[in-house]
Design a protein around this motif. Structure first.
Motif, PDB file in Angstrom:
ATOM      1  N   VAL A 247       2.383  14.591  -8.958  1.00 29.72           N
ATOM      2  CA  VAL A 247       3.408  15.629  -9.088  1.00 29.72           C
ATOM      3  C   VAL A 247       3.976  15.699 -10.499  1.00 29.72           C
ATOM      4  N   CYS A 248       4.307  14.551 -11.077  1.00 32.35           N
ATOM      5  CA  CYS A 248       4.995  14.512 -12.374  1.00 32.35           C
ATOM      6  C   CYS A 248       4.051  14.519 -13.573  1.00 32.35           C
ATOM      7  N   LYS A 249       2.819  14.044 -13.379  1.00 31.94           N
ATOM      8  CA  LYS A 249       1.851  14.022 -14.484  1.00 31.94           C
ATOM      9  C   LYS A 249       0.510  14.588 -14.010  1.00 31.94           C
ATOM     10  N   PRO A 250       0.516  15.832 -13.523  1.00 32.71           N
ATOM     11  CA  PRO A 250      -0.717  16.392 -12.924  1.00 32.71           C
ATOM     12  C   PRO A 250      -1.893  16.478 -13.879  1.00 32.71           C
ATOM     13  N   LEU A 251      -1.629  16.761 -15.161  1.00 30.84           N
ATOM     14  CA  LEU A 251      -2.714  16.895 -16.134  1.00 30.84           C
ATOM     15  C   LEU A 251      -3.331  15.543 -16.505  1.00 30.84           C
ATOM     16  N   HIS A 252      -2.565  14.475 -16.291  1.00 30.95           N
ATOM     17  CA  HIS A 252      -3.067  13.128 -16.601  1.00 30.95           C
ATOM     18  C   HIS A 252      -3.567  12.383 -15.359  1.00 30.95           C
ATOM     19  N   TYR A 253      -3.493  13.052 -14.193  1.00 31.86           N
ATOM     20  CA  TYR A 253      -3.830  12.374 -12.939  1.00 31.86           C
ATOM     21  C   TYR A 253      -5.259  11.824 -12.944  1.00 31.86           C
ATOM     22  N   GLY A 254      -6.206  12.652 -13.400  1.00 25.60           N
ATOM     23  CA  GLY A 254      -7.608  12.226 -13.422  1.00 25.60           C
ATOM     24  C   GLY A 254      -7.868  11.066 -14.358  1.00 25.60           C
ATOM     25  N   VAL A 255      -7.038  10.941 -15.392  1.00 28.11           N
ATOM     26  CA  VAL A 255      -7.196   9.855 -16.362  1.00 28.11           C
ATOM     27  C   VAL A 255      -6.543   8.566 -15.859  1.00 28.11           C
ATOM     28  N   ILE A 256      -5.341   8.719 -15.241  1.00 27.77           N
ATOM     29  CA  ILE A 256      -4.586   7.541 -14.765  1.00 27.77           C
ATOM     30  C   ILE A 256      -5.187   6.977 -13.486  1.00 27.77           C
ATOM     31  N   MET A 257      -5.413   7.868 -12.487  1.00 24.56           N
ATOM     32  CA  MET A 257      -5.910   7.416 -11.184  1.00 24.56           C
ATOM     33  C   MET A 257      -7.428   7.550 -11.122  1.00 24.56           C
ATOM     34  N   THR A 258      -8.109   6.757 -11.918  1.00 22.50           N
ATOM     35  CA  THR A 258      -9.578   6.747 -11.899  1.00 22.50           C
ATOM     36  C   THR A 258     -10.078   5.911 -10.715  1.00 22.50           C
TER      37      THR A 258
ATOM     38  N   LEU B 131       0.821  -1.209   0.000  1.00 22.15           N
ATOM     39  CA  LEU B 131       0.000   0.000   0.000  1.00 22.15           C
ATOM     40  C   LEU B 131       0.860   1.266   0.000  1.00 22.15           C
ATOM     41  N   LEU B 132       1.945   1.261   0.763  1.00 24.52           N
ATOM     42  CA  LEU B 132       2.854   2.412   0.793  1.00 24.52           C
ATOM     43  C   LEU B 132       3.522   2.617  -0.571  1.00 24.52           C
ATOM     44  N   ALA B 133       3.841   1.513  -1.244  1.00 24.26           N
ATOM     45  CA  ALA B 133       4.439   1.613  -2.584  1.00 24.26           C
ATOM     46  C   ALA B 133       3.433   2.191  -3.585  1.00 24.26           C
ATOM     47  N   VAL B 134       2.189   1.745  -3.499  1.00 29.39           N
ATOM     48  CA  VAL B 134       1.136   2.263  -4.385  1.00 29.39           C
ATOM     49  C   VAL B 134       0.878   3.747  -4.111  1.00 29.39           C
ATOM     50  N   MET B 135       0.926   4.136  -2.842  1.00 30.84           N
ATOM     51  CA  MET B 135       0.738   5.545  -2.478  1.00 30.84           C
ATOM     52  C   MET B 135       1.879   6.410  -3.019  1.00 30.84           C
ATOM     53  N   ALA B 136       3.082   5.845  -3.058  1.00 27.11           N
ATOM     54  CA  ALA B 136       4.224   6.564  -3.642  1.00 27.11           C
ATOM     55  C   ALA B 136       4.002   6.767  -5.137  1.00 27.11           C
ATOM     56  N   TYR B 137       3.467   5.751  -5.804  1.00 25.31           N
ATOM     57  CA  TYR B 137       3.144   5.867  -7.233  1.00 25.31           C
ATOM     58  C   TYR B 137       2.068   6.924  -7.455  1.00 25.31           C
ATOM     59  N   ASP B 138       1.089   6.958  -6.562  1.00 27.72           N
ATOM     60  CA  ASP B 138       0.024   7.961  -6.633  1.00 27.72           C
ATOM     61  C   ASP B 138       0.597   9.375  -6.536  1.00 27.72           C
TER      62      ASP B 138
ATOM     63  N   LEU C 143      12.017  10.474  -9.074  1.00 26.70           N
ATOM     64  CA  LEU C 143      11.367  11.180 -10.176  1.00 26.70           C
ATOM     65  C   LEU C 143      10.631  12.425  -9.668  1.00 26.70           C
ATOM     66  N   ILE C 144      10.040  12.311  -8.470  1.00 23.54           N
ATOM     67  CA  ILE C 144       9.353  13.464  -7.866  1.00 23.54           C
ATOM     68  C   ILE C 144      10.352  14.572  -7.541  1.00 23.54           C
ATOM     69  N   ILE C 145      11.499  14.206  -6.963  1.00 19.64           N
ATOM     70  CA  ILE C 145      12.538  15.192  -6.616  1.00 19.64           C
ATOM     71  C   ILE C 145      13.071  15.883  -7.867  1.00 19.64           C
ATOM     72  N   LEU C 146      13.307  15.105  -8.918  1.00 13.60           N
ATOM     73  CA  LEU C 146      13.778  15.682 -10.188  1.00 13.60           C
ATOM     74  C   LEU C 146      12.750  16.656 -10.756  1.00 13.60           C
ATOM     75  N   SER C 147      11.490  16.310 -10.610  1.00 11.27           N
ATOM     76  CA  SER C 147      10.419  17.181 -11.090  1.00 11.27           C
ATOM     77  C   SER C 147      10.330  18.458 -10.262  1.00 11.27           C
ATOM     78  N   ILE C 148      10.505  18.331  -8.945  1.00  8.92           N
ATOM     79  CA  ILE C 148      10.450  19.493  -8.049  1.00  8.92           C
ATOM     80  C   ILE C 148      11.603  20.457  -8.336  1.00  8.92           C
ATOM     81  N   LEU C 149      12.783  19.909  -8.622  1.00  4.69           N
ATOM     82  CA  LEU C 149      13.961  20.747  -8.900  1.00  4.69           C
ATOM     83  C   LEU C 149      13.781  21.599 -10.163  1.00  4.69           C
TER      84      LEU C 149
END
Length: 256
Positions: free
Chosen positions: A68-79, A56-63, A162-168
């Motif tokens: 963060v990295c694909k905000p515009l696709h979030y609604g499509v991916i995480m249905t 569950l923690l791994a899935v939450m990290a993916y979420d 990937l999140i850290i790279l995106s934040i930078l």
């Protein structure tokens, strides 16, 4: 994220219920005992729920990565369907993960003094207590623990890299701070939980001292579930205001 937090909250309640009530009963009782079937049941639920939390923690990290990295696709991916499949996958896989270690431990021979030097039925003290050859059992449990923890930890690590790279790449400091704050609570929980679990179970030998074994076990059975609600609530404005009121009221009482 809050849908996954509901699962995590329910999981933590089940996880602590497996260990803490019996531990408290033993602290108060003069005669501390547990049946063999009760011990195996506790071990099974502890392993299954522990593995489920890893998944569950791994899935939450993916979420968080998708948010963060694909905000515009979030609604499509995480249905809703994706969330249901991921959450159910964590629970079902966790249920099956507990079968093999529990089966192998239950088939060991326990003779003479059956005193478990621990506050619950965990794998290391039960292996020490057995008078059978535990080499194969230790090897299988080590490989299974490594596969579960390493795969979940690797997925979490890659997601946060990937999140850290995106934040930078965010130009403003306030933007970086706001984006990182969405992941900081989960990162704290992951660090505490994976750190203690890896140090405990991803070892080729279970010859860790009993007292250190107990101390580390308290971290992931009692302390981490206790801290999780607080850590995840720190980002909640209502919780912060309530906490500030309590601190101010306490300060006024002491001042007067």
């Amino acid at each position: 994220m809050y849908k996954f937090l509901k699962n995590l909250s329910f999981l933590e309640v089940c996880y602590t219920t497996t260990v803490v009530p019996k531990m408290l009963a033993n602290l108060l009782a003069k005669r501390k005992s547990i049946s063999f079937s009760g011990c195996m049941a506790q071990l099974y639920y502890f392993i299954s729920l522990g593995a489920t939390e890893c998944y569950l923690l791994a899935v939450m990290a993916y979420d968080r990565y998708v948010a963060v990295c694909k905000p515009l696709h979030y609604g499509v991916i995480m249905t809703a369907e994706s969330y249901t499949c991921l959450a159910m996958g964590c629970w079902v896989t966790g249920v099956f993960t507990g079968f093999l270690p529990c089966l192998m431990v239950s088939r060991l021979r326990f003779c003479s003094d059956n005193v478990i030097n621990h506050f619950f039925c965990d794998i290391p003290p039960l292996l020490k207590l057995s008078c059978s050859d535990t080499t194969v059992t230790e090897a299988v449990i080590f490989i299974l623990s490594f596969l579960v923890l390493a795969s979940c930890f690797l997925l979490t690590l890659v997601s946060y890299l990937l999140i850290i790279l995106s934040i930078l790449k965010i130009p403003s400091a306030s933007g970086k701070r706001i984006t990182f704050s969405t992941c900081s609570s989960h990162l704290m929980v992951v660090t505490i939980y994976y750190g203690t679990m890896i140090s405990m179970y991803v070892r080729p030998s279970y010859n860790l001292s009993s007292e250190l074994n107990k101390a580390v076990s308290v971290l992931y059975t009692v302390v981490t579930p206790l801290l999780n609600p607080v850590i995840y609530s720190l980002r909640n404005k209502a919780f912060k205001k309530a906490l500030e009121k309590i601190v101010v009221r306490h300060h006024r009482l002491h001042s007067s």
